[in-house]
Design an enzyme around this catalytic site. Structure first.
Site, PDB file in Angstrom:
ATOM      1  N   LYS A 147     -19.824  26.227 -58.809  1.00  0.00           N
ATOM      2  CA  LYS A 147     -20.591  27.464 -59.007  1.00  0.00           C
ATOM      3  C   LYS A 147     -21.988  27.433 -58.376  1.00  0.00           C
ATOM      4  O   LYS A 147     -22.914  28.081 -58.858  1.00  0.00           O
ATOM      5  CB  LYS A 147     -20.707  27.820 -60.507  1.00  0.00           C
ATOM      6  CG  LYS A 147     -19.423  27.759 -61.309  1.00  0.00           C
ATOM      7  CD  LYS A 147     -18.195  28.199 -60.588  1.00  0.00           C
ATOM      8  CE  LYS A 147     -18.056  29.665 -60.346  1.00  0.00           C
ATOM      9  NZ  LYS A 147     -16.788  29.944 -59.591  1.00  0.00           N
ATOM     10  N   HIS A 175     -15.899  19.212 -54.889  1.00  0.00           N
ATOM     11  CA  HIS A 175     -16.909  19.190 -55.958  1.00  0.00           C
ATOM     12  C   HIS A 175     -17.008  17.770 -56.543  1.00  0.00           C
ATOM     13  O   HIS A 175     -17.659  17.573 -57.567  1.00  0.00           O
ATOM     14  CB  HIS A 175     -16.507  20.120 -57.112  1.00  0.00           C
ATOM     15  CG  HIS A 175     -16.442  21.577 -56.780  1.00  0.00           C
ATOM     16  ND1 HIS A 175     -17.446  22.245 -56.120  1.00  0.00           N
ATOM     17  CD2 HIS A 175     -15.503  22.518 -57.059  1.00  0.00           C
ATOM     18  CE1 HIS A 175     -17.115  23.528 -56.002  1.00  0.00           C
ATOM     19  NE2 HIS A 175     -15.943  23.711 -56.549  1.00  0.00           N
ATOM     20  N   SER A 227     -22.718  30.812 -64.795  1.00  0.00           N
ATOM     21  CA  SER A 227     -21.642  31.120 -63.861  1.00  0.00           C
ATOM     22  C   SER A 227     -20.372  30.335 -64.236  1.00  0.00           C
ATOM     23  O   SER A 227     -19.252  30.865 -64.212  1.00  0.00           O
ATOM     24  CB  SER A 227     -22.086  30.774 -62.433  1.00  0.00           C
ATOM     25  OG  SER A 227     -21.080  31.081 -61.506  1.00  0.00           O
TER      26      SER A 227
HETATM   27  S1  PPS Z   1     -16.648  27.483 -56.956  1.00  0.00           S
HETATM   28  O1  PPS Z   1     -15.549  28.076 -57.780  1.00  0.00           O
HETATM   29  O2  PPS Z   1     -17.244  26.352 -57.669  1.00  0.00           O
HETATM   30  O3  PPS Z   1     -16.235  27.129 -55.607  1.00  0.00           O
HETATM   31  O4  PPS Z   1     -17.747  28.627 -56.900  1.00  0.00           O
HETATM   32  P1  PPS Z   1     -18.938  28.744 -55.847  1.00  0.00           P
HETATM   33  O5  PPS Z   1     -18.475  29.473 -54.658  1.00  0.00           O
HETATM   34  O6  PPS Z   1     -19.594  27.419 -55.647  1.00  0.00           O
HETATM   35  O7  PPS Z   1     -19.989  29.626 -56.655  1.00  0.00           O
HETATM   36  C1  PPS Z   1     -19.702  30.924 -57.116  1.00  0.00           C
HETATM   37  C2  PPS Z   1     -21.041  31.599 -57.367  1.00  0.00           C
HETATM   38  O8  PPS Z   1     -21.632  31.932 -56.084  1.00  0.00           O
HETATM   39  C3  PPS Z   1     -21.821  33.329 -56.031  1.00  0.00           C
HETATM   40  N1  PPS Z   1     -21.673  33.801 -54.649  1.00  0.00           N
HETATM   41  C4  PPS Z   1     -22.692  34.338 -53.940  1.00  0.00           C
HETATM   42  N2  PPS Z   1     -23.993  34.529 -54.238  1.00  0.00           N
HETATM   43  C5  PPS Z   1     -24.762  35.122 -53.295  1.00  0.00           C
HETATM   44  N3  PPS Z   1     -24.296  35.530 -52.087  1.00  0.00           N
HETATM   45  C6  PPS Z   1     -23.001  35.355 -51.747  1.00  0.00           C
HETATM   46  N4  PPS Z   1     -22.561  35.766 -50.550  1.00  0.00           N
HETATM   47  C7  PPS Z   1     -22.134  34.724 -52.688  1.00  0.00           C
HETATM   48  N5  PPS Z   1     -20.815  34.396 -52.690  1.00  0.00           N
HETATM   49  C8  PPS Z   1     -20.557  33.838 -53.898  1.00  0.00           C
HETATM   50  C9  PPS Z   1     -20.770  33.888 -56.980  1.00  0.00           C
HETATM   51  O9  PPS Z   1     -21.033  35.224 -57.320  1.00  0.00           O
HETATM   52  C10 PPS Z   1     -20.902  32.896 -58.131  1.00  0.00           C
HETATM   53  O10 PPS Z   1     -22.118  33.056 -58.838  1.00  0.00           O
HETATM   54  P2  PPS Z   1     -22.317  34.015 -60.122  1.00  0.00           P
HETATM   55  O11 PPS Z   1     -23.668  33.665 -60.665  1.00  0.00           O
HETATM   56  O12 PPS Z   1     -21.215  33.708 -61.091  1.00  0.00           O
HETATM   57  O13 PPS Z   1     -22.263  35.411 -59.604  1.00  0.00           O
END
Ligand code: PPS
Length: 295
Positions: A48, A108, A138
């Site tokens: 996340k 991860h 998240s």
């Molecule tokens: S995972 O499942 O661990 O691979 O998730 P990960 O991609 O690391 O993290 C998901 C969070 O990143 C946010 N996210 C973004 N934020 C800003 N800009 C962009 N383009 C973007 N893409 C993904 C996503 O909404 C999750 O955060 P939260 O706080 O839940 O919204």
């Protein structure tokens, strides 16, 4: 009658003391024989923290910014997730076998479970770290929507488990610190979610420099635009809506949830915040890493 294994909410399984999703734990053994290529690039994060965002940015760079090429497959196929395993779905290793070089890989894993070949062959790493409070919120929402996780219980309960490292992948604190330290001996570009949020162009330029590439200003702007939260949320090849609903239920909480810094303020109570801060100060004492909890 076909016997279908129930994949819903199995308990975490420990590997070398690290709690993992049950099926991912089963992938760790075979993963240790991973054959890497010197031109592989590893995207590493605690869950996340911006993995999907950086994956999309890198795939755009690798595909010469051709949108139709980036739409060739869902993000989890374009960027194989090394330890991914789930009955009835190709594993990360299987996906990797089908992936042409130069390859982008996602993990991860903490360093104790990382395949040694990645370290021995000095495979370049882009690590993204995100502040612990937004990660915890998240992650809680993700636990609720992604049924490979155990039931998270109440938010208060989950937050305690997060602070104790009793969630999938273990301690956030140890993860961000050990990958930070790895920079001394390994090619690691260590970035922060909050910096990308604040100035994506600046951080993408750091990525390009790390890769030994350069792109015209307008091409970098094009990447920024097409990897914005809004664009990725509406892109089925980036937003995980291609995963069956019984595995990820976006009606419970969408994968592309809010994509902001400071959302933790909407979930933490004053008492939880005070407890978290006290624990954080103790656990991160003496550590050079500084996180921003708001922008
Ligand atoms: S995972 O499942 O661990 O691979 O998730 P990960 O991609 O690391 O993290 C998901 C969070 O990143 C946010 N996210 C973004 N934020 C800003 N800009 C962009 N383009 C973007 N893409 C993904 C996503 O909404 C999750 O955060 P939260 O706080 O839940 O919204």
């Amino acid at each position: 009658m076909e016997l279908v294994e129930d994949t819903s909410r199995p308990p975490l399984k420990h590997v070398k003391g690290v709690p993992l999703l049950k099926y991912f734990a089963e992938a760790i053994g075979p993963l240790q024989n991973l054959t890497v290529r010197p031109d592989d690039l590893l995207i590493s994060t605690y869950p996340k923290s911006g993995t999907t965002w950086m994956s999309e940015i890198l795939d755009m760079i690798y595909q010469d910014c051709k949108l139709e090429k980036c739409r060739r497959a869902p993000i989890y196929t374009r960027v194989p997730f090394l330890e991914f395993k789930c009955p009835g779905v190709p594993s990360g290793l299987e996906t990797l076998e089908e992936t042409p070089a130069p390859r982008l890989l996602k993990t991860h894993l903490p360093l104790s479970l990382l395949p040694q070949s990645l370290l021995d062959q000095k495979v370049k790493v882009i690590y993204i770290a995100r502040n612990a409070k937004d990660v915890a919120v998240s992650y809680y929402n993700f636990y609720n929507m992604a049924k490979l996780h155990p039931d998270p219980g109440t938010w208060d309960n989950f937050l305690e488990n997060f602070m104790d490292g009793k969630v999938s992948y273990g301690s956030w604190y140890q993860h961000v610190k050990e990958w930070w330290e790895l920079q001394h001996t390994h090619p690691v570009l260590y970035l922060f979610y909050e910096d990308i949020k604040e100035n994506p162009k600046k951080e993408i330029k750091k990525v390009l420099e790390f890769l030994g590439r350069s792109l015209p200003e307008e091409t970098v702007d094009f990447i920024v635009h097409n990897t914005s939260f809004k664009k990725m949320k509406e892109n089925p090849m980036a937003n995980y809506t291609t995963i069956p609903q019984d595995v990820m239920d976006h009606d419970v909480s969408p994968f592309m949830r809010k994509g902001i810094t400071g959302d933790w303020k909407n979930t933490f109570t004053v008492a939880q915040n005070e407890r978290f801060d006290a624990h954080y100060a103790k656990t991160m004492a003496g550590c050079a890493l500084k996180f921003r909890f708001e922008l």
